[in-house]
Write an enzyme that holds these catalytic residues in place. Structure first.
Site, PDB file in Angstrom:
ATOM      1  CB  SER A   1      -0.893  -0.283   1.395  1.00 30.61           C
ATOM      2  OG  SER A   1      -1.087  -1.197   1.396  1.00 30.61           O
TER       3      SER A   1
HETATM    4  N1  SAH Z   1      -0.200  -4.930   4.405  1.00 28.67           N
HETATM    5  C1  SAH Z   1       0.356  -5.670   2.816  1.00 28.67           C
HETATM    6  C2  SAH Z   1      -0.767  -5.362   1.598  1.00 28.67           C
HETATM    7  C3  SAH Z   1      -1.027  -6.423   1.431  1.00 28.67           C
HETATM    8  S1  SAH Z   1      -1.987  -6.207  -0.137  1.00 28.67           S
HETATM    9  C4  SAH Z   1       1.410  -4.716   2.845  1.00 28.67           C
HETATM   10  O1  SAH Z   1       1.977  -3.427   3.600  1.00 28.67           O
HETATM   11  O2  SAH Z   1       2.615  -5.225   1.760  1.00 28.67           O
HETATM   12  C5  SAH Z   1      -2.621  -7.586   0.207  1.00 28.67           C
HETATM   13  C6  SAH Z   1      -2.506  -9.088   0.260  1.00 28.67           C
HETATM   14  O3  SAH Z   1      -3.633  -9.884   0.949  1.00 28.67           O
HETATM   15  C7  SAH Z   1      -1.999 -10.219  -0.681  1.00 28.67           C
HETATM   16  O4  SAH Z   1      -1.211  -9.939  -0.724  1.00 28.67           O
HETATM   17  C8  SAH Z   1      -2.883 -10.838  -0.906  1.00 28.67           C
HETATM   18  O5  SAH Z   1      -2.745 -11.323  -1.901  1.00 28.67           O
HETATM   19  C9  SAH Z   1      -3.328 -10.772   0.791  1.00 28.67           C
HETATM   20  N2  SAH Z   1      -4.748 -11.582   0.552  1.00 28.67           N
HETATM   21  C10 SAH Z   1      -6.056 -11.632  -0.295  1.00 28.67           C
HETATM   22  N3  SAH Z   1      -7.372 -12.240   0.529  1.00 28.67           N
HETATM   23  C11 SAH Z   1      -6.666 -12.818   1.664  1.00 28.67           C
HETATM   24  C12 SAH Z   1      -7.648 -13.574   2.317  1.00 28.67           C
HETATM   25  N4  SAH Z   1      -8.453 -14.463   2.396  1.00 28.67           N
HETATM   26  N5  SAH Z   1      -6.100 -14.305   3.783  1.00 28.67           N
HETATM   27  C13 SAH Z   1      -5.509 -13.656   3.918  1.00 28.67           C
HETATM   28  N6  SAH Z   1      -4.744 -12.741   2.830  1.00 28.67           N
HETATM   29  C14 SAH Z   1      -5.319 -12.176   1.693  1.00 28.67           C
END
Ligand code: SAH
Length: 260
Positions: free
Chosen positions: A107
């Site tokens: 993000s």
């Molecule tokens: N917090 C992260 C941003 C991640 S983007 C950072 O600081 O970089 C969102 C993430 O959520 C992705 O990696 C995606 O694979 C994950 N995601 C999506 N659905 C999910 C679920 N049901 N359980 C766990 N992770 C999930």
């Protein structure tokens, strides 16, 4: 000796005297500085992104209303460039999200700050994060709270995040690979829950696993655009407020979107 004062006076002397290197200026100007302080200061100056990180705070976060000192200090400490995809370090502090592979993103700094601020942390919380991604948000939380539990559904991302989190020295983060839309029952309840992927609705499992008086921060909407929901649990009552519109990758899981 205060490090800030040292840095400031070092720069000041250096500007005035162009024929001298910073180290000669330092030894002339500050003959009595203990060696340990000088060494620490030199190390910090070796972080090539220190200035970029400071500018991220002064140009992106403060002018847009981020006020929580814990959040600002944490984002000043976490080396965001160590969490982005290798080769993209020089873009790490830009005012935007970045690709981290597998169609996912880290993000934008502002949204990380905003979501962390909305958790209203005091420092002794156990926090659940859904969507570990790069591990950056988990590291920012780890700077502030007692323990961070973070779930990621894509194994490769979780493994990469684990390496970065360990290398940065955080020992209060526990990662898990799985469907975070179901929460983490064995570790519940959580004082705070943060979902960093966009959900079609608020998963019941997360509401259940939130402590009484706790906050849940979650983007809810369609696949294009969501509202950042701030939900507070008071017994059986859930109070909802919308902080901002936002755009996240999809929360894919049993209580999220189905896999395409
Ligand atoms: N917090 C992260 C941003 C991640 S983007 C950072 O600081 O970089 C969102 C993430 O959520 C992705 O990696 C995606 O694979 C994950 N995601 C999506 N659905 C999910 C679920 N049901 N359980 C766990 N992770 C999930």
């Amino acid at each position: 000796m205060d490090k800030k004062i040292l840095t400031r006076s070092l720069r000041y002397h250096y500007k005035k005297s162009s024929t001298k290197t910073p180290s000669t200026v330092l030894s002339e100007a500050m003959p009595k500085i203990p060696v340990a302080v000088v060494v620490k200061n030199t190390n910090e100056r070796r972080d090539p992104y220190e200035v970029a990180r400071r500018r991220m705070i002064t140009e992106q976060l403060l002018p847009r209303g981020i006020k929580d000192e814990r959040v600002i200090a944490a984002m000043g400490r976490v080396k965001r460039h160590e969490f982005v995809t290798s080769g993209m370090e020089n873009q790490a502090y830009l005012d935007r999200p970045l690709q981290i592979g597998f169609g996912q993103t880290i993000s934008q700094p502002l949204i990380v700050a905003l979501m962390t601020e909305e958790l209203k942390l005091s420092g002794n919380e156990r926090v659940l994060e859904i969507g570990t991604g790069s591990g950056y948000q988990a590291a920012v939380l780890a700077e502030i709270v007692e323990h961070v539990f973070s779930i990621e559904r894509i194994p490769d991302l979780s493994e990469r995040a684990a390496v970065a989190i360990n290398a940065a020295g955080y020992r209060n983060v526990t990662l898990k690979i799985g469907d975070g839309s179901l929460g983490w029952k064995e570790k519940a309840p959580f004082d705070r829950i943060i979902v960093t992927a966009g959900a079609p609705c608020v998963p019941d499992a997360l509401k259940e696993q939130l402590s009484n008086g706790g906050f849940l921060v979650i983007p809810v909407g369609d696949e294009e655009i969501q509202n950042l929901n701030i939900i507070r649990k008071d017994g059986d009552v859930f109070q909802k407020r919308i902080a901002t519109a936002c755009r996240f990758v999809r929360l894919v899981g049993q209580q999220g979107w189905s896999e395409k």
